[in-house]
Scaffold this motif. Structure first.
Motif, mmCIF file in Angstrom:
data_model
loop_
_atom_site.group_PDB
_atom_site.id
_atom_site.type_symbol
_atom_site.label_atom_id
_atom_site.label_comp_id
_atom_site.label_asym_id
_atom_site.label_seq_id
_atom_site.Cartn_x
_atom_site.Cartn_y
_atom_site.Cartn_z
ATOM 1 N N CYS A 186 3.368 115.725 10.874
ATOM 2 C CA CYS A 186 3.936 114.403 11.125
ATOM 3 C C CYS A 186 2.968 113.242 10.895
ATOM 4 O O CYS A 186 3.381 112.176 10.407
ATOM 5 C CB CYS A 186 4.454 114.322 12.567
ATOM 6 S SG CYS A 186 5.808 115.461 12.915
ATOM 7 N N LEU A 187 1.704 113.405 11.268
ATOM 8 C CA LEU A 187 0.779 112.274 11.196
ATOM 9 C C LEU A 187 0.658 111.683 9.794
ATOM 10 O O LEU A 187 0.685 110.451 9.640
ATOM 11 C CB LEU A 187 -0.598 112.671 11.731
ATOM 12 C CG LEU A 187 -0.829 112.474 13.231
ATOM 13 C CD1 LEU A 187 -2.255 112.856 13.600
ATOM 14 C CD2 LEU A 187 -0.556 111.044 13.660
ATOM 15 N N PRO A 188 0.507 112.487 8.725
ATOM 16 C CA PRO A 188 0.392 111.869 7.398
ATOM 17 C C PRO A 188 1.611 111.035 7.015
ATOM 18 O O PRO A 188 1.476 109.996 6.364
ATOM 19 C CB PRO A 188 0.222 113.076 6.463
ATOM 20 C CG PRO A 188 -0.328 114.156 7.327
ATOM 21 C CD PRO A 188 0.312 113.946 8.664
ATOM 22 N N VAL A 189 2.800 111.477 7.413
ATOM 23 C CA VAL A 189 4.020 110.727 7.099
ATOM 24 C C VAL A 189 3.991 109.360 7.788
ATOM 25 O O VAL A 189 4.270 108.316 7.178
ATOM 26 C CB VAL A 189 5.269 111.519 7.548
ATOM 27 C CG1 VAL A 189 6.542 110.694 7.335
ATOM 28 C CG2 VAL A 189 5.360 112.836 6.787
ATOM 29 N N ILE A 190 3.631 109.355 9.064
ATOM 30 C CA ILE A 190 3.617 108.103 9.823
ATOM 31 C C ILE A 190 2.501 107.190 9.322
ATOM 32 O O ILE A 190 2.692 105.974 9.171
ATOM 33 C CB ILE A 190 3.460 108.385 11.327
ATOM 34 C CG1 ILE A 190 4.577 109.305 11.818
ATOM 35 C CG2 ILE A 190 3.466 107.081 12.118
ATOM 36 C CD1 ILE A 190 4.391 109.798 13.237
#
Length: 473
Positions: A186-190
Protein backbone atom coordinates in the motif's frame (compact mmCIF):
# COMPACT_ATOMS: atom_id res chain seq x y z
CA UNK A 1 25.68 35.12 -4.09
CA UNK A 2 26.66 33.21 -0.95
CA UNK A 3 24.88 33.95 2.28
CA UNK A 4 28.29 34.35 3.89
CA UNK A 5 28.91 37.52 1.87
CA UNK A 6 28.16 40.92 3.37
CA UNK A 7 24.51 41.93 3.31
CA UNK A 8 23.25 45.11 1.66
CA UNK A 9 22.11 48.07 3.71
CA UNK A 10 18.74 47.73 5.50
CA UNK A 11 15.86 48.13 3.08
CA UNK A 12 17.93 47.25 0.04
CA UNK A 13 16.64 43.68 0.03
CA UNK A 14 13.16 44.88 -0.88
CA UNK A 15 14.47 46.25 -4.19
CA UNK A 16 16.73 43.40 -5.27
CA UNK A 17 15.33 40.98 -7.80
CA UNK A 18 15.84 37.37 -6.76
CA UNK A 19 17.61 35.48 -9.55
CA UNK A 20 16.55 32.18 -11.02
CA UNK A 21 16.28 30.16 -14.20
CA UNK A 22 14.14 31.72 -16.94
CA UNK A 23 12.61 28.42 -18.03
CA UNK A 24 10.21 28.22 -20.97
CA UNK A 25 8.02 31.18 -21.96
CA UNK A 26 4.74 29.38 -21.17
CA UNK A 27 5.61 26.65 -18.66
CA UNK A 28 8.56 28.19 -16.86
CA UNK A 29 10.66 25.51 -15.13
CA UNK A 30 7.77 23.04 -14.84
CA UNK A 31 9.13 20.47 -17.30
CA UNK A 32 12.65 20.62 -15.82
CA UNK A 33 11.27 20.14 -12.32
CA UNK A 34 9.11 17.21 -13.39
CA UNK A 35 11.94 15.61 -15.35
CA UNK A 36 14.59 15.96 -12.62
CA UNK A 37 13.90 18.36 -9.77
CA UNK A 38 17.16 17.59 -7.96
CA UNK A 39 19.29 18.38 -11.01
CA UNK A 40 17.21 21.51 -11.62
CA UNK A 41 17.83 22.77 -8.08
CA UNK A 42 21.53 21.90 -8.25
CA UNK A 43 21.97 23.63 -11.60
CA UNK A 44 20.12 26.72 -10.41
CA UNK A 45 22.36 27.00 -7.36
CA UNK A 46 25.51 26.67 -9.46
CA UNK A 47 24.31 29.37 -11.90
CA UNK A 48 22.37 31.78 -9.70
CA UNK A 49 23.55 31.37 -6.11
CA UNK A 50 22.09 30.43 -2.76
CA UNK A 51 18.74 32.24 -3.00
CA UNK A 52 16.73 31.56 -6.16
CA UNK A 53 13.21 32.09 -7.49
CA UNK A 54 11.47 29.49 -9.65
CA UNK A 55 8.26 29.64 -11.65
CA UNK A 56 6.40 26.58 -12.86
CA UNK A 57 3.16 26.13 -14.78
CA UNK A 58 1.18 27.95 -17.44
CA UNK A 59 -0.09 31.54 -17.02
CA UNK A 60 -3.02 31.69 -14.64
CA UNK A 61 -1.95 28.47 -12.94
CA UNK A 62 1.70 29.33 -12.39
CA UNK A 63 3.28 28.66 -9.01
CA UNK A 64 6.20 30.66 -7.70
CA UNK A 65 8.52 29.44 -4.97
CA UNK A 66 11.92 30.19 -3.50
CA UNK A 67 14.82 27.84 -2.82
CA UNK A 68 17.47 28.56 -0.16
CA UNK A 69 20.71 26.60 -0.22
CA UNK A 70 23.30 28.13 2.13
CA UNK A 71 23.54 26.85 5.72
CA UNK A 72 22.67 30.26 7.15
CA UNK A 73 19.44 30.36 5.17
CA UNK A 74 18.61 26.79 6.12
CA UNK A 75 19.12 27.68 9.76
CA UNK A 76 16.71 30.62 9.49
CA UNK A 77 14.00 28.45 7.94
CA UNK A 78 14.35 25.39 10.17
CA UNK A 79 15.60 26.83 13.45
CA UNK A 80 16.10 30.51 14.28
CA UNK A 81 12.91 31.68 12.51
CA UNK A 82 11.07 28.36 12.44
CA UNK A 83 7.82 29.92 13.68
CA UNK A 84 7.69 31.99 10.49
CA UNK A 85 8.04 28.96 8.20
CA UNK A 86 5.12 26.59 8.61
CA UNK A 87 4.16 23.20 7.21
CA UNK A 88 1.39 24.75 5.12
CA UNK A 89 3.03 23.66 1.88
CA UNK A 90 0.79 21.61 -0.49
CA UNK A 91 2.96 18.50 -0.02
CA UNK A 92 2.32 18.40 3.72
CA UNK A 93 -1.39 18.96 3.18
CA UNK A 94 -1.51 15.93 0.88
CA UNK A 95 0.46 13.83 3.37
CA UNK A 96 -1.92 15.00 6.10
CA UNK A 97 -4.97 13.93 4.11
CA UNK A 98 -3.52 10.50 3.30
CA UNK A 99 -1.77 9.59 6.55
CA UNK A 100 -3.51 11.74 9.14
CA UNK A 101 -2.35 14.55 11.37
CA UNK A 102 0.59 12.86 13.08
CA UNK A 103 3.91 14.32 14.20
CA UNK A 104 5.20 14.86 10.67
CA UNK A 105 2.31 17.12 9.62
CA UNK A 106 0.67 18.53 12.77
CA UNK A 107 1.30 22.12 13.86
CA UNK A 108 0.84 24.54 16.74
CA UNK A 109 -0.95 23.16 19.82
CA UNK A 110 -1.63 19.79 18.16
CA UNK A 111 2.06 19.29 17.44
CA UNK A 112 3.23 20.37 20.88
CA UNK A 113 0.76 18.04 22.60
CA UNK A 114 1.71 15.10 20.38
CA UNK A 115 5.42 15.77 20.83
CA UNK A 116 5.08 15.79 24.63
CA UNK A 117 3.13 12.53 24.57
CA UNK A 118 5.41 10.74 22.10
CA UNK A 119 8.83 12.05 23.21
CA UNK A 120 9.21 9.52 26.09
CA UNK A 121 8.97 6.71 23.52
CA UNK A 122 12.15 7.95 21.83
CA UNK A 123 14.51 8.44 24.75
CA UNK A 124 17.94 6.91 24.29
CA UNK A 125 17.24 4.23 26.86
CA UNK A 126 13.97 3.24 25.21
CA UNK A 127 15.42 3.23 21.68
CA UNK A 128 18.47 1.23 22.74
CA UNK A 129 16.04 -1.47 23.84
CA UNK A 130 15.12 -2.08 20.20
CA UNK A 131 18.64 -3.16 19.24
CA UNK A 132 17.80 -6.87 19.40
CA UNK A 133 14.88 -6.41 16.98
CA UNK A 134 17.27 -4.74 14.52
CA UNK A 135 19.94 -7.43 14.71
CA UNK A 136 17.39 -10.24 14.55
CA UNK A 137 15.93 -8.92 11.29
CA UNK A 138 19.38 -8.15 9.84
CA UNK A 139 20.58 -11.64 10.77
CA UNK A 140 17.56 -13.22 9.10
CA UNK A 141 18.34 -11.28 5.93
CA UNK A 142 22.01 -12.28 6.04
CA UNK A 143 20.96 -15.94 6.28
CA UNK A 144 18.56 -15.56 3.37
CA UNK A 145 21.26 -14.00 1.19
CA UNK A 146 23.04 -17.35 1.13
CA UNK A 147 20.36 -18.50 -1.32
CA UNK A 148 20.64 -15.42 -3.57
CA UNK A 149 20.51 -16.25 -7.25
CA UNK A 150 23.93 -15.80 -8.90
CA UNK A 151 25.07 -14.43 -5.53
CA UNK A 152 23.68 -11.04 -6.60
CA UNK A 153 21.08 -8.87 -4.86
CA UNK A 154 19.53 -5.47 -5.53
CA UNK A 155 20.09 -3.44 -2.38
CA UNK A 156 17.12 -1.13 -2.96
CA UNK A 157 14.28 -3.65 -2.45
CA UNK A 158 16.37 -5.68 0.00
CA UNK A 159 16.97 -2.73 2.34
CA UNK A 160 13.40 -1.55 1.91
CA UNK A 161 12.10 -4.88 3.11
CA UNK A 162 14.64 -5.08 5.94
CA UNK A 163 13.74 -1.62 7.24
CA UNK A 164 10.01 -2.32 6.85
CA UNK A 165 10.22 -5.60 8.75
CA UNK A 166 12.27 -3.94 11.47
CA UNK A 167 10.01 -0.94 12.02
CA UNK A 168 6.92 -3.19 11.82
CA UNK A 169 8.35 -5.51 14.48
CA UNK A 170 9.10 -2.53 16.71
CA UNK A 171 5.70 -0.94 16.12
CA UNK A 172 3.52 -4.05 16.30
CA UNK A 173 5.60 -6.59 18.21
CA UNK A 174 4.38 -10.14 17.63
CA UNK A 175 1.85 -8.86 15.08
CA UNK A 176 4.54 -7.61 12.67
CA UNK A 177 4.22 -10.38 10.09
CA UNK A 178 0.57 -9.74 9.25
CA UNK A 179 1.31 -6.04 8.70
CA UNK A 180 4.39 -6.26 6.47
CA UNK A 181 2.71 -7.52 3.29
CA UNK A 182 -0.08 -4.93 3.42
CA UNK A 183 2.33 -2.08 4.15
CA UNK A 184 4.67 -3.18 1.37
CA UNK A 185 1.74 -3.22 -1.03
CA UNK A 186 0.00 0.00 0.00
CA UNK A 187 2.67 2.56 0.88
CA UNK A 188 4.12 2.97 -2.66
CA UNK A 189 0.63 3.57 -4.07
CA UNK A 190 -0.16 6.26 -1.50
CA UNK A 191 3.28 7.89 -1.76
CA UNK A 192 3.05 8.26 -5.55
CA UNK A 193 -0.47 9.67 -5.24
CA UNK A 194 0.58 12.24 -2.62
CA UNK A 195 3.53 13.51 -4.65
CA UNK A 196 1.54 13.70 -7.87
CA UNK A 197 -1.25 15.73 -6.23
CA UNK A 198 1.16 18.04 -4.40
CA UNK A 199 2.73 19.40 -7.57
CA UNK A 200 -0.10 19.63 -10.11
CA UNK A 201 -1.60 23.08 -10.73
CA UNK A 202 -5.19 21.79 -10.62
CA UNK A 203 -6.29 19.06 -8.18
CA UNK A 204 -9.43 17.02 -8.77
CA UNK A 205 -11.40 16.43 -5.56
CA UNK A 206 -10.32 13.29 -3.74
CA UNK A 207 -13.87 11.96 -3.60
CA UNK A 208 -14.29 11.89 -7.38
CA UNK A 209 -14.18 8.27 -8.64
CA UNK A 210 -11.11 8.64 -10.85
CA UNK A 211 -8.80 5.60 -11.20
CA UNK A 212 -6.05 7.35 -9.21
CA UNK A 213 -8.44 8.35 -6.42
CA UNK A 214 -9.92 4.86 -6.23
CA UNK A 215 -6.48 3.17 -6.06
CA UNK A 216 -5.29 5.55 -3.36
CA UNK A 217 -8.48 5.18 -1.34
CA UNK A 218 -8.29 1.39 -1.46
CA UNK A 219 -4.64 1.47 -0.33
CA UNK A 220 -5.40 3.95 2.45
CA UNK A 221 -8.36 1.90 3.69
CA UNK A 222 -6.27 -1.27 3.75
CA UNK A 223 -3.43 0.43 5.62
CA UNK A 224 -5.83 1.90 8.18
CA UNK A 225 -7.42 -1.52 8.63
CA UNK A 226 -4.03 -3.11 9.39
CA UNK A 227 -3.53 -0.83 12.38
CA UNK A 228 -7.13 -1.17 13.57
CA UNK A 229 -7.08 -4.96 13.25
CA UNK A 230 -3.91 -5.35 15.32
CA UNK A 231 -5.52 -3.51 18.24
CA UNK A 232 -8.86 -5.30 17.83
CA UNK A 233 -7.28 -8.78 17.71
CA UNK A 234 -5.28 -8.14 20.85
CA UNK A 235 -8.36 -6.98 22.68
CA UNK A 236 -10.35 -10.00 21.45
CA UNK A 237 -7.60 -12.25 22.79
CA UNK A 238 -7.85 -10.56 26.18
CA UNK A 239 -4.45 -8.86 25.90
CA UNK A 240 -4.28 -5.28 27.04
CA UNK A 241 -2.66 -3.35 24.20
CA UNK A 242 -0.94 -1.12 26.77
CA UNK A 243 0.94 -3.99 28.44
CA UNK A 244 3.55 -4.65 25.74
CA UNK A 245 6.83 -2.88 24.98
CA UNK A 246 6.28 -2.34 21.26
CA UNK A 247 5.54 1.22 20.12
CA UNK A 248 1.86 0.54 19.56
CA UNK A 249 1.49 -0.51 23.19
CA UNK A 250 3.51 2.46 24.40
CA UNK A 251 1.43 4.86 22.33
CA UNK A 252 -1.70 3.38 23.87
CA UNK A 253 -0.28 3.90 27.35
CA UNK A 254 1.10 7.40 26.72
CA UNK A 255 -0.54 10.18 28.69
CA UNK A 256 -0.14 12.91 31.29
CA UNK A 257 -2.32 15.30 33.26
CA UNK A 258 -1.67 18.21 30.91
CA UNK A 259 -2.20 16.48 27.56
CA UNK A 260 -4.47 13.55 28.36
CA UNK A 261 -3.87 10.53 26.14
CA UNK A 262 -4.06 9.64 22.46
CA UNK A 263 -7.41 8.38 21.20
CA UNK A 264 -7.70 5.46 18.76
CA UNK A 265 -7.57 7.65 15.66
CA UNK A 266 -4.53 9.57 16.94
CA UNK A 267 -2.72 6.32 17.73
CA UNK A 268 -3.35 5.04 14.22
CA UNK A 269 -2.17 8.33 12.69
CA UNK A 270 1.07 8.23 14.66
CA UNK A 271 1.65 4.62 13.62
CA UNK A 272 1.12 5.49 9.96
CA UNK A 273 3.56 8.40 10.15
CA UNK A 274 6.14 6.18 11.86
CA UNK A 275 5.70 3.61 9.09
CA UNK A 276 6.14 6.26 6.41
CA UNK A 277 9.03 8.14 7.97
CA UNK A 278 10.62 5.23 9.81
CA UNK A 279 11.29 2.73 7.07
CA UNK A 280 11.82 4.50 3.73
CA UNK A 281 14.38 6.91 5.15
CA UNK A 282 16.41 4.22 6.88
CA UNK A 283 16.15 1.92 3.85
CA UNK A 284 17.65 4.67 1.68
CA UNK A 285 20.57 5.19 4.07
CA UNK A 286 21.26 1.46 4.33
CA UNK A 287 21.11 0.81 0.58
CA UNK A 288 23.40 3.67 -0.40
CA UNK A 289 25.91 3.06 2.40
CA UNK A 290 26.31 -0.56 1.31
CA UNK A 291 26.45 0.39 -2.36
CA UNK A 292 29.05 3.10 -1.82
CA UNK A 293 31.18 0.72 0.24
CA UNK A 294 30.81 -1.88 -2.53
CA UNK A 295 32.17 0.70 -4.98
CA UNK A 296 35.06 1.56 -2.65
CA UNK A 297 36.64 -1.75 -1.57
CA UNK A 298 39.47 -0.17 0.45
CA UNK A 299 37.02 1.74 2.62
CA UNK A 300 34.84 -1.36 2.89
CA UNK A 301 37.83 -3.37 4.11
CA UNK A 302 38.69 -0.72 6.71
CA UNK A 303 35.10 -0.63 7.99
CA UNK A 304 34.97 -4.42 8.18
CA UNK A 305 38.26 -4.55 10.08
CA UNK A 306 36.73 -2.22 12.66
CA UNK A 307 33.61 -4.40 12.90
CA UNK A 308 35.71 -7.56 13.37
CA UNK A 309 37.90 -5.89 15.98
CA UNK A 310 34.98 -4.54 18.03
CA UNK A 311 32.53 -7.44 17.71
CA UNK A 312 34.57 -10.57 17.16
CA UNK A 313 31.85 -13.18 16.71
CA UNK A 314 29.13 -11.66 18.88
CA UNK A 315 25.92 -9.83 17.98
CA UNK A 316 26.22 -6.03 18.07
CA UNK A 317 24.33 -4.18 20.78
CA UNK A 318 23.35 -0.57 21.39
CA UNK A 319 26.53 -0.14 23.43
CA UNK A 320 28.55 -0.73 20.25
CA UNK A 321 27.19 2.37 18.52
CA UNK A 322 30.00 4.57 19.83
CA UNK A 323 32.59 1.82 19.27
CA UNK A 324 32.15 1.81 15.49
CA UNK A 325 33.18 5.35 14.47
CA UNK A 326 34.51 4.41 11.03
CA UNK A 327 31.28 2.65 10.10
CA UNK A 328 29.33 5.64 11.43
CA UNK A 329 31.41 8.02 9.30
CA UNK A 330 30.68 5.94 6.19
CA UNK A 331 26.96 6.07 7.01
CA UNK A 332 27.03 9.84 7.51
CA UNK A 333 28.86 10.35 4.21
CA UNK A 334 26.25 8.21 2.43
CA UNK A 335 23.56 10.36 4.03
CA UNK A 336 25.36 13.45 2.74
CA UNK A 337 25.41 12.18 -0.82
CA UNK A 338 21.98 10.56 -0.70
CA UNK A 339 19.87 12.35 1.94
CA UNK A 340 16.62 10.47 2.47
CA UNK A 341 14.68 13.77 2.56
CA UNK A 342 16.37 15.60 -0.34
CA UNK A 343 14.00 18.60 -0.31
CA UNK A 344 12.15 20.13 2.66
CA UNK A 345 9.22 22.51 2.11
CA UNK A 346 7.76 25.33 4.18
CA UNK A 347 5.52 28.40 3.70
CA UNK A 348 6.51 31.86 4.96
CA UNK A 349 4.03 33.60 7.24
CA UNK A 350 5.59 37.06 7.07
CA UNK A 351 8.03 38.69 4.68
CA UNK A 352 11.59 37.83 5.68
CA UNK A 353 15.06 38.85 4.59
CA UNK A 354 17.34 35.91 3.85
CA UNK A 355 20.78 36.28 2.29
CA UNK A 356 20.14 39.88 1.35
CA UNK A 357 16.87 39.13 -0.46
CA UNK A 358 13.27 39.68 0.59
CA UNK A 359 11.17 36.51 0.71
CA UNK A 360 7.52 37.66 0.51
CA UNK A 361 4.78 36.71 2.95
CA UNK A 362 2.89 33.61 1.88
CA UNK A 363 5.72 32.33 -0.29
CA UNK A 364 6.45 28.63 -0.64
CA UNK A 365 10.05 27.99 0.36
CA UNK A 366 12.26 24.94 0.00
CA UNK A 367 15.62 24.03 1.48
CA UNK A 368 17.50 21.11 0.00
CA UNK A 369 19.99 18.82 1.71
CA UNK A 370 20.69 17.41 -1.77
CA UNK A 371 22.05 20.77 -2.91
CA UNK A 372 23.60 22.07 0.32
CA UNK A 373 25.41 18.75 0.80
CA UNK A 374 27.01 19.27 -2.64
CA UNK A 375 28.19 22.84 -2.21
CA UNK A 376 31.92 22.77 -3.08
CA UNK A 377 32.54 25.71 -0.73
CA UNK A 378 31.41 23.48 2.13
CA UNK A 379 32.40 20.08 0.74
CA UNK A 380 35.51 20.10 -1.47
CA UNK A 381 35.17 17.66 -4.39
CA UNK A 382 31.58 17.12 -3.27
CA UNK A 383 30.72 14.06 -5.40
CA UNK A 384 33.61 12.05 -3.95
CA UNK A 385 32.84 9.46 -1.26
CA UNK A 386 35.05 10.43 1.69
CA UNK A 387 33.89 9.26 5.14
CA UNK A 388 36.74 11.16 6.79
CA UNK A 389 34.76 14.34 6.23
CA UNK A 390 32.99 13.24 9.43
CA UNK A 391 35.89 12.99 11.84
CA UNK A 392 35.05 14.95 15.02
CA UNK A 393 37.59 17.63 14.12
CA UNK A 394 36.18 18.25 10.64
CA UNK A 395 32.59 18.16 11.86
CA UNK A 396 33.40 20.84 14.45
CA UNK A 397 34.75 23.13 11.71
CA UNK A 398 31.55 23.14 9.65
CA UNK A 399 28.36 25.15 10.00
CA UNK A 400 25.68 23.26 11.92
CA UNK A 401 23.43 23.28 8.84
CA UNK A 402 26.01 22.24 6.25
CA UNK A 403 24.70 18.67 6.89
CA UNK A 404 21.07 18.25 7.91
CA UNK A 405 19.64 14.89 6.82
CA UNK A 406 17.36 14.90 9.91
CA UNK A 407 16.19 18.49 9.46
CA UNK A 408 16.80 20.75 12.42
CA UNK A 409 15.35 23.19 14.91
CA UNK A 410 12.13 22.46 16.82
CA UNK A 411 10.86 20.11 14.07
CA UNK A 412 14.02 17.98 13.85
CA UNK A 413 13.31 14.28 13.36
CA UNK A 414 12.27 12.74 16.66
CA UNK A 415 13.59 9.35 15.52
CA UNK A 416 17.13 10.29 14.52
CA UNK A 417 18.81 8.29 17.30
CA UNK A 418 16.72 5.27 16.36
CA UNK A 419 17.65 5.71 12.69
CA UNK A 420 21.37 5.86 13.47
CA UNK A 421 21.17 2.90 15.86
CA UNK A 422 19.23 0.77 13.37
CA UNK A 423 21.51 1.67 10.48
CA UNK A 424 24.82 1.08 12.25
CA UNK A 425 23.78 -2.23 13.81
CA UNK A 426 22.21 -3.59 10.61
CA UNK A 427 25.26 -2.57 8.57
CA UNK A 428 27.56 -4.24 11.09
CA UNK A 429 25.63 -7.53 10.83
CA UNK A 430 25.60 -7.55 7.02
CA UNK A 431 29.19 -6.38 6.48
CA UNK A 432 30.52 -8.92 8.93
CA UNK A 433 28.82 -11.68 6.97
CA UNK A 434 29.59 -10.60 3.39
CA UNK A 435 32.04 -8.80 1.18
CA UNK A 436 30.22 -6.74 -1.45
CA UNK A 437 31.25 -5.98 -5.01
CA UNK A 438 29.29 -3.37 -6.98
CA UNK A 439 27.57 -4.51 -10.17
CA UNK A 440 25.93 -1.13 -10.90
CA UNK A 441 28.29 1.82 -10.57
CA UNK A 442 25.69 4.58 -10.56
CA UNK A 443 22.15 4.52 -9.18
CA UNK A 444 19.64 7.02 -10.64
CA UNK A 445 17.41 8.76 -8.10
CA UNK A 446 14.40 11.07 -7.98
CA UNK A 447 12.70 13.12 -5.29
CA UNK A 448 9.37 11.88 -3.90
CA UNK A 449 8.22 12.20 -0.31
CA UNK A 450 11.62 10.63 0.26
CA UNK A 451 14.56 10.00 -2.08
CA UNK A 452 13.65 7.23 -4.51
CA UNK A 453 16.11 5.02 -6.39
CA UNK A 454 14.79 4.73 -9.96
CA UNK A 455 17.22 2.00 -10.99
CA UNK A 456 18.92 -1.00 -9.39
CA UNK A 457 21.79 -0.94 -6.90
CA UNK A 458 23.03 -4.49 -7.42
CA UNK A 459 25.97 -6.00 -5.60
CA UNK A 460 27.66 -9.38 -5.81
CA UNK A 461 27.92 -11.19 -2.48
CA UNK A 462 30.94 -13.10 -1.20
CA UNK A 463 30.16 -14.87 2.09
CA UNK A 464 33.01 -14.54 4.56
CA UNK A 465 34.54 -17.70 5.95
CA UNK A 466 33.13 -18.56 9.36
CA UNK A 467 30.60 -15.72 9.28
CA UNK A 468 27.59 -18.03 9.36
CA UNK A 469 25.65 -15.26 7.62
CA UNK A 470 23.54 -14.42 10.67
CA UNK A 471 23.66 -12.06 13.60
CA UNK A 472 26.13 -14.11 15.60
CA UNK A 473 25.84 -15.61 19.06
Amino acid sequence: MSLTESHPQPGAAAHREIPGPAGLPVLGSMLDLRRDSLATFLGAQREHGDVIRLEAGPPGLRSVFYALFAPEGVQQVLASQAANFRKDHPLYEEVRQSFGNGLLTSQDADYLRQRRLVQPLFTKRRVDGYASAVTTEAGTLADRWHTARDQTVDLVPEMNRLALRTVSRILFGVDAEQAVAAIHRCLPVINAYVVQRAYVPVKLPRHWPTPANLRARAATDELNAVCDNVIAERRAAGTDVAEGDDLLSLLSAAGNDEDGSLDATEIREQVLIFLLAGHETTATSLAFTLHLLARHPDEQAAVRAEIDRVLGGRTPTAADLDRLPRLTRALKEAMRLYPAAPVVSRRAVAATEIGGYRIPAGADVVVSPWVTHRNPALWPDPERFDPDRFTPEREAERHRYAWFPFGGGPRACIGQHFSMLESVLALAVLLRAYELEAVDEEVPVAAGITLQATGPARVRLRPRAGSGGGAGE
